[in-house]
Every structure is written in C-alpha cells, then in structure tokens.
Enzyme design. Structure first.
Site, PDB file in Angstrom:
ATOM      1  N   CYS A  19     -71.780 -21.672 -72.172  1.00 56.84           N
ATOM      2  CA  CYS A  19     -71.291 -21.498 -70.814  1.00 56.84           C
ATOM      3  C   CYS A  19     -72.371 -20.822 -69.981  1.00 56.84           C
ATOM      4  O   CYS A  19     -73.166 -20.040 -70.494  1.00 56.84           O
ATOM      5  CB  CYS A  19     -70.039 -20.631 -70.853  1.00 56.84           C
ATOM      6  SG  CYS A  19     -69.507 -19.985 -69.268  1.00 56.84           S
ATOM      7  N   HIS A  72     -62.538 -17.682 -67.157  1.00 54.08           N
ATOM      8  CA  HIS A  72     -63.333 -16.997 -66.123  1.00 54.08           C
ATOM      9  C   HIS A  72     -62.628 -17.064 -64.766  1.00 54.08           C
ATOM     10  O   HIS A  72     -62.575 -16.082 -64.031  1.00 54.08           O
ATOM     11  CB  HIS A  72     -64.710 -17.650 -65.963  1.00 54.08           C
ATOM     12  CG  HIS A  72     -65.614 -17.475 -67.142  1.00 54.08           C
ATOM     13  ND1 HIS A  72     -65.863 -16.243 -67.704  1.00 54.08           N
ATOM     14  CD2 HIS A  72     -66.351 -18.378 -67.851  1.00 54.08           C
ATOM     15  CE1 HIS A  72     -66.712 -16.401 -68.718  1.00 54.08           C
ATOM     16  NE2 HIS A  72     -67.015 -17.682 -68.830  1.00 54.08           N
ATOM     17  N   HIS A 122     -66.968 -12.804 -70.964  1.00 55.90           N
ATOM     18  CA  HIS A 122     -67.204 -13.292 -72.322  1.00 55.90           C
ATOM     19  C   HIS A 122     -66.793 -12.285 -73.382  1.00 55.90           C
ATOM     20  O   HIS A 122     -66.860 -11.078 -73.169  1.00 55.90           O
ATOM     21  CB  HIS A 122     -68.682 -13.662 -72.505  1.00 55.90           C
ATOM     22  CG  HIS A 122     -69.006 -14.971 -71.872  1.00 55.90           C
ATOM     23  ND1 HIS A 122     -70.243 -15.286 -71.368  1.00 55.90           N
ATOM     24  CD2 HIS A 122     -68.228 -16.058 -71.652  1.00 55.90           C
ATOM     25  CE1 HIS A 122     -70.210 -16.502 -70.879  1.00 55.90           C
ATOM     26  NE2 HIS A 122     -69.007 -16.993 -71.017  1.00 55.90           N
TER      27      HIS A 122
HETATM   28 ZN   LIG Z   1     -68.107 -18.549 -70.160  1.00 51.70          ZN
END
Ligand SMILES: [Zn+2]
Ligand SMILES: [Zn+2]
Length: 490
Positions: A94, A225, A231
């Site tokens: 990501c 998110h 994270h």
């Molecule tokens: Zn992420």
C-alpha cells in the site's frame, strides 16, 4: 511523487553523485536498489513533520529510517540495506506510510457519522464491471460487519468517498500523487479529514481471484485508511502494509483490525457475536465509541437570515459553527456536510463562539465564554481548556466574539465587543497598542463581529446575516454579501 523526488535530488545533489554512503561497497546492491530504498523510505517512513517532500540524504537519518523500517517488519535491526531488508522493500504494498502523524500523535481521525456513501468514478478494464462492484461491496462489508457503519453506493450526487482507478501522476484533494507503474505501490487512500478517497493503480492487473492483484483484498485494506486506520505491524492483519495474497472467499478480519475499528466507531448496533474486549491498554474504549443518533439541524443553510457563531478553517475545509451544529465545506469536493458539533468534539457540545486554525501547527482553537481549547483534528489537546485571560486579555473581557489568523502577518485578531486585539503567534504574546476600535480600522464596518475568517488574502467579518469582505493588507472593504453565499444559495 517521483517527479518531485527527482527534482529535489537534482537540487540537493547538483551534478555530483548522490549515492548513499551508508551502503557498503562490498554488497551486491545495484543503483536501482539504492533508488528503490530511497524512495521507499521517503514515502513510507516520512519525516515526523509529515513533510514527504524533504529528502533525507543525511547518513544518520537514512540509517535511522532503515532501522525504523526493520523494526516495523520485525527484521534484524542493522540500519543497513541488507538483502532481507531490500527483499521486503520490493514487495507489492500500500502507498500509505507506515509511520507518520497518525501513529505518533494518535490523532483520532474518523467520520463524524455512521452512514456513508461512495461512488465508483471509473472502472478498471481488467475486470467486468459487475465484478468490480462486487469486490468493492464486499470490501465495505468487511468493515460494516463489525461496526455501526453503513456504506451506500451512489452513481450521482455528492459522495463521501470517491473510488478511482488512476495511473501515474494524478492530482487529488490537496495532494499531487504519483503511482509507480506495475508492482510495488498498488493503491493509496486518504484519511477522513483529508477527504476519504481511495485510488487504485491502473497499472496493476486487477482480478477477482488471485491470478493478478485481488481487488477485494486491496480495497478492504484501503477502506481501513478511508475510515481512519493506519498501518499495523502485525503480520496477518488486514492493515499490514504489504499485499499478502489469500483466498478472498475465506477472508476473515483479524481481531486486531476489529479492535482498532471498534475503538473509532464502536460495535455494530444489534449483533452480539463480534464483541471484542478492550484488553489492550493502548486502546481504551472512549466516549467516541457511543454514538447517539444525531439530530439534523433545523436551520436551513439557505435561510437568508442565517448567522454564524464562529467560522474557521480546518485542514483545508471551512467550518461554520451555529448553536450546537456545524457545517463543513470541502472546497475540493464542493460538498457541504452538517452535523452536531459534539460528533466531532463530544466534550464540547457546541456553543462555540470563536475559532481559528494555525495551519502550520495543525491546531484549531475553539472559544466559549472564558474558556478555550486547542484541538488537533477532533482530539482536544492535554492541558485544555485554558482561561482566555492567559492570552493577555484584560479582566473586563468576558468572552471572545470572533477570531482569525492572518497568515501574512502571523497575527491572530481577536474581536470582542467593538474592539479587537492582535496576538503575535510567533512570540506568543499580545501586541502593544491594542485594543483598537473595530470600525475605525475596518472602514465600512460599524457593528459587532459574530465570526471572522481570513481566506485567500481576504478578511471576512460576519455580522448578522451579512459578511463584510476586506482586502487583508489594506483593510479595504471589497463587498458585503449574505452569509449563505458560502453555501451557494444565491
Ligand atoms: Zn495501507
Ligand atoms: Zn491517488
């Protein structure tokens, strides 16, 4: 990002070589690896200030970042670009950072209401439309199953969350971003206070199964998110930054993800089987987990008599406070949201009389009677409320009517009665020569100020149903408009 990085590299390094001296010459590390490592650390381990454009060519700082990264992934912490570290850096992942403002300050960043809408702006040619819609729907369901949140797809109108497939350089909200072609960065998203959109790299090959990159798995992660999660360094969680292909049919949300999302939004309204105990002392249940259904303001935003109690910016949005409600305008999305102030600041319950933002410090100040609060997004900072007299007001001042921060002079103007004060934000002190008479320094204005704002080089003084627009520098009256023109009502 690539282009910015490249330009900065030229500026910082000139014509000289910019190789990283921390990499031992003996290691089989290519120039490409060096570049990859630099970009990786720059993107995912940004400086604490959150300035992602500042490059760290300083050795110690770079080694520190490598250590941070190694720690996050549970690698051997050496501060060196060894092969395990490089292998980790090459995995598809990501595009959101692993460290950053939301990890260090634990800013609670959430949507102020539970019923959200999304729109799929475009479709990837890699998959059938129906499969894209299905993957996105199932990705939302991962989160709606364990919270009171609902997600409704709309195809017209103003959505809360915009989902797009984009390749390479693109512009969104306040940010210029770049995808990196096939591999590595797969997607990124924006936290709720930054608009909450999700972008998928069109240069990936998106699939409903595991033949390419599974859209459902990546979307479910990105939507985490969008809802305010950062994270997790726990392998096996959905919010782990690296893409881990796993059977989408048997997907189960990790307990750590459930805990974290329920910390923000609470549990689903009438389901008993997903209760999770808050036994992690880092994640205490808070007042934010109980959401009472919020009343809609009876106030009509297009009412020609509409007046405001306070107006301020917050992270690019403009907030208009009225009684116990506020409107939020997001200029990039052009949408207006309204809701109880207590959805954002449960302890304040509205009645805000003045407000201003210090953008550089990411702090919003809210005033009510003799008290004021500093908040970062919706977290009230420790040590507040404070008394307004600590700012240097004389005892005769019982409340602040309005406040604005002048970006050019770095002064905050406080309005109370028919006078105003100027506060030097650099020196944290009230300026000499104040208070001054409002009407003699804002010619054309002869009333009391309900709310005030500086925006795009203009000062707005709100009084009753009207706003007086002044040129910031010369205090020249430019015009008088109805307040509701902010909502596009005229
Ligand atoms: Zn992420
Ligand atoms: Zn993007």
């Amino acid at each position: 990002m690539k282009m910015q990085s490249f330009l900065l590299r030229i500026v910082l390094c000139g014509a000289l070589s910019c190789a990283l001296p921390i990499i031992p010459k003996t290691d089989q590390i290519t120039k490409g690896d060096e570049q990859l490592a630099e970009n990786y650390l720059h993107n995912y381990y940004p400086d604490p200030e959150g300035t992602r454009v500042v490059r760290s060519i300083n050795n110690n700082k770079m080694a520190d970042k490598i250590r941070q990264m190694q720690e996050f992934f549970g690698l051997k912490v050496t501060g060196q670009l060894d092969s395990n570290t490089l292998d980790e850096m090459k995995k598809p992942r990501c595009g959101m950072p692993d460290i950053g403002e939301f990890r260090t300050t634990r800013t609670l960043n959430k949507w102020p209401r539970n019923h959200l809408t999304y729109r799929i702006q475009n479709f990837t040619p890699d998959m059938d439309h129906a499969d894209v819609v299905d993957a996105i729907e199932r990705a939302w369901k991962v989160w709606s199953d364990v919270t009171p949140l609902t997600f409704t797809r709309i195809s017209t109108g103003t959505e809360d969350i915009l989902i797009s497939f984009v390749a390479g350089y693109h512009r969104s909200n306040r940010f210029d971003r770049s995808f990196d072609g096939y591999g590595n960065e797969l997607a990124h998203a924006f936290y709720p206070t930054y608009g909450g959109d999700a972008h998928f790299d069109e240069d990936e090959y998106w699939t409903k199964d595991l033949k390419g990159t599974n859209l459902f798995l990546v979307a479910a992660h990105e939507f985490g998110h969008v809802l305010g999660l950062d994270h997790s360094n726990t392998f096996g969680t959905l919010m782990y930054p690296v893409y881990v292909p796993s059977n989408p049919q048997t997907f189960r949300l990790h307990e750590d993800d459930i805990k974290r999302i329920q910390y923000l939004y609470g549990q689903p309204e009438n389901v008993n089987d997903v209760n999770v105990n808050y036994d992690d002392d880092q994640l205490e249940p808070s007042q934010f987990t109980t959401n009472s259904p919020s009343e809609e303001p009876s106030l009509n935003q297009c009412d020609p008599h509409l007046s405001f109690d306070a107006v301020a910016t917050l992270r690019g949005e403009t907030l208009f406070f009225k009684d116990s409600f506020m409107w939020r305008i997001n200029p990039q999305k052009g949408n207006i949201e309204k809701g109880p102030t207590s959805d954002f600041w449960p302890n304040l319950k509205g009645g805000i009389e003045a407000a201003y933002e210090l953008e550089d410090k990411d702090v919003l100040f809210l005033f009510k009677g003799q008290k004021y609060w500093a908040t970062q997004a919706n977290i009230i900072q420790p040590g507040y409320p404070k008394n307004i007299h600590t700012l240097g007001f004389p005892r005769s001042v019982r409340k602040i009517d309005a406040a604005l921060f002048d970006k050019e002079t770095k002064r905050t103007l406080f309005f109370s009665g028919d006078e105003y004060w100027s506060y030097n934000e650099t020196q944290n002190a009230m300026e000499d020569g104040y208070p001054r008479d409002i009407s003699s320094h804002f010619p054309g204005f002869s009333s009391t100020v309900d709310a005030a704002l500086q925006h795009n080089g203009r000062i707005y003084l709100f009084s009753g149903s009207n706003q007086y627009e002044f040129d910031s520098k010369h205090r020249r009256l430019i015009g008088i408009k109805r307040n509701n023109s902010w909502f596009g009502c005229q």
